[in-house]
Scaffold this active site. Structure first.
Site, short mmCIF file in Angstrom:
data_model
loop_
_atom_site.label_atom_id
_atom_site.label_comp_id
_atom_site.label_asym_id
_atom_site.label_seq_id
_atom_site.Cartn_x
_atom_site.Cartn_y
_atom_site.Cartn_z
N GLY A 41 -27.85 48.28 31.63
CA GLY A 41 -26.67 48.42 30.78
C GLY A 41 -26.94 49.00 29.40
O GLY A 41 -26.15 48.79 28.48
N SER A 42 -28.04 49.75 29.25
CA SER A 42 -28.31 50.30 27.90
C SER A 42 -27.20 51.28 27.49
O SER A 42 -26.82 51.33 26.32
CB SER A 42 -29.69 50.95 27.83
N ASN A 43 -26.68 52.04 28.46
CA ASN A 43 -25.58 52.95 28.13
C ASN A 43 -24.31 52.17 27.80
O ASN A 43 -23.59 52.51 26.86
CB ASN A 43 -25.31 53.92 29.29
N LEU A 67 -24.04 52.22 41.09
CA LEU A 67 -24.64 52.90 42.23
C LEU A 67 -23.74 53.02 43.46
O LEU A 67 -24.05 53.77 44.37
CB LEU A 67 -25.96 52.22 42.62
N ASN A 90 -18.52 59.91 34.95
CA ASN A 90 -19.86 59.43 35.32
C ASN A 90 -20.90 60.17 34.50
O ASN A 90 -20.66 61.27 33.99
CB ASN A 90 -20.11 59.70 36.81
N HIS A 134 -24.89 61.50 34.90
CA HIS A 134 -25.98 61.69 35.85
C HIS A 134 -27.23 62.11 35.07
O HIS A 134 -27.15 62.99 34.21
CB HIS A 134 -25.60 62.75 36.89
N ASP A 147 -21.54 63.12 42.74
CA ASP A 147 -22.06 64.04 41.71
C ASP A 147 -21.48 65.46 41.79
O ASP A 147 -22.13 66.41 41.34
CB ASP A 147 -23.60 64.13 41.79
N GLU A 198 -28.78 60.38 26.77
CA GLU A 198 -27.57 59.68 27.22
C GLU A 198 -26.97 58.85 26.09
O GLU A 198 -25.76 58.90 25.84
CB GLU A 198 -27.91 58.77 28.40
C1 GRF Z 1 -28.68 56.11 33.46
O1 GRF Z 1 -29.86 56.83 33.44
C2 GRF Z 1 -27.55 56.94 34.03
O2 GRF Z 1 -27.74 58.31 33.92
C3 GRF Z 1 -27.58 56.59 35.50
O3 GRF Z 1 -27.97 55.24 35.54
C4 GRF Z 1 -28.76 54.92 34.41
C5 GRF Z 1 -28.23 53.65 33.80
O4 GRF Z 1 -29.09 53.15 32.83
N1 GRF Z 1 -26.32 56.90 36.12
P1 GRF Z 1 -28.64 51.91 31.93
O5 GRF Z 1 -28.34 50.76 32.86
O6 GRF Z 1 -27.43 52.33 31.16
O7 GRF Z 1 -29.80 51.63 31.05
#
Ligand code: GRF
Length: 309
Positions: free
Chosen positions: A123-125, A196, A213, A215, A256, A285
């Site tokens: 969940g870093s994003n 996923l 999304n 990628h 995708d 990202e």
């Molecule tokens: C990211 O690299 C994103 O591109 C992919 O899944 C990863 C999620 O990373 N779809 P995080 O859980 O947000 O760290």
């Protein structure tokens, strides 16, 4: 029954059993203490029932809850049990609810767009998006949707007081795809940040050009089924590519293949490994995803008619 409870609590199987043990220990200790105190106070058959009731109630409302926190903390589950107690105290009106009240909007004013972040991993994003949109005038992260009990993203949601929804395969793919839950929160956009599972057709139909999304490669290369996480970076390095990057795109019914919104690239050095590339990609990202989401939603809002127009 256990599965249901685990889903409801949003915890991993290991955590579930630890919590179960904490409840068990609390119940046993509380029963033991009640007996002990009854004896110590000299209660017997002649004691007025009101005193007995008072003791039992105080044990339940204070002793049991304190013991629960004690065992919870001892077993490393403080945050779960504190949340549990908080809810109870909010119900009893002892603590004020933390949930923000829905604001009211004057005629012509557009209410904020609520978004749901779907994520299955660390969940870093999601964290970056939440932080970027915190206190935003027009966009709010209203829900985190996750298919993995115990995933890091659930703890992040907890940290920021955002509702979570733990979903299961059967209902997502062969049921109503959790649309009632999304509708109940008035979700206007869905952001996939490391989610996923494929998005079911019903959701895509319900959210046209409103599911975004990210990628971790430059699509159309290195996309499609099985291309996720480290698999992507391993394939890119194995192919001897000189650059990689990120693609932010709308989601359609094919993995995708939705329309691209934004791409950004980074060079791959000779010494790069899948791990070092993953770090570069994550940095890209975190830098771009929150801003792109904000731009897309603001643009969409600017195209919506207001009550006055
Ligand atoms: C990211 O690299 C994103 O591109 C992919 O899944 C990863 C999620 O990373 N779809 P995080 O859980 O947000 O760290």
């Amino acid at each position: 029954m256990f599965n249901r409870l685990q889903q409801k609590w949003g915890v991993s199987t290991r955590q579930f059993w630890i919590i179960f043990i904490a409840f068990g220990l609390t119940g046993t200790t509380a029963a033991f203490l009640t007996r002990y105190i009854t004896g110590w106070l000299g209660f017997d058959a002649n004691t007025h029932w009101g005193w007995k009731l008072l003791l039992r109630l105080s044990m339940l409302l204070i002793g049991y809850q304190a013991l629960l926190l004690f065992y919870g903390a001892l077993l490393g589950q403080w945050s779960f049990f504190w949340k549990y107690e908080r809810k109870l105290l909010e119900k009893l009106k002892i603590l004020k609810s933390q949930k923000p009240k829905a604001p009211t909007y004057r005629g012509g004013q557009q209410p904020p767009t609520s978004i749901a972040i779907f994520a299955s991993g660390a969940g870093s994003n999601a964290r970056k998006i939440i932080e970027h949109l915190r206190d935003h005038d027009s966009i709010r992260v209203a829900l985190i949707v996750c298919n993995k009990p115990g995933a890091g993203v659930l703890a992040i949601a907890d940290e920021y007081g955002i509702d979570t929804l733990l979903i299961e395969k059967e209902r997502f793919f062969r049921g109503d795809a959790y649309m009632p839950e999304l509708a109940a929160r008035n979700i206007g956009f869905i952001v996939l940040a490391g989610f996923l599972w494929k998005i079911p057709g019903a959701l895509i139909l319900a959210y046209p050009r409103k599911i975004i999304n990210i990628h971790p490669a430059l699509l159309p290369g290195y996309g499609g089924k099985g291309m996720y996480g480290m698999h992507v970076h391993e394939a890119v390095i194995a192919a001897g590519e000189k650059e990689s990057g990120i693609t932010i795109h709308y989601v359609n019914e094919k993995f995708d293949e939705g329309e691209h919104i934004f791409q950004s690239s980074c060079p791959i050095e000779q010494a790069d490994t899948p791990e070092s590339l993953a770090q570069k990609i994550h940095a890209l990202e975190h830098l771009h995803f929150p801003i792109v989401i904000e731009k897309v939603i603001l643009k969409d809002r600017s195209l919506q008619p207001t009550a006055n127009s």
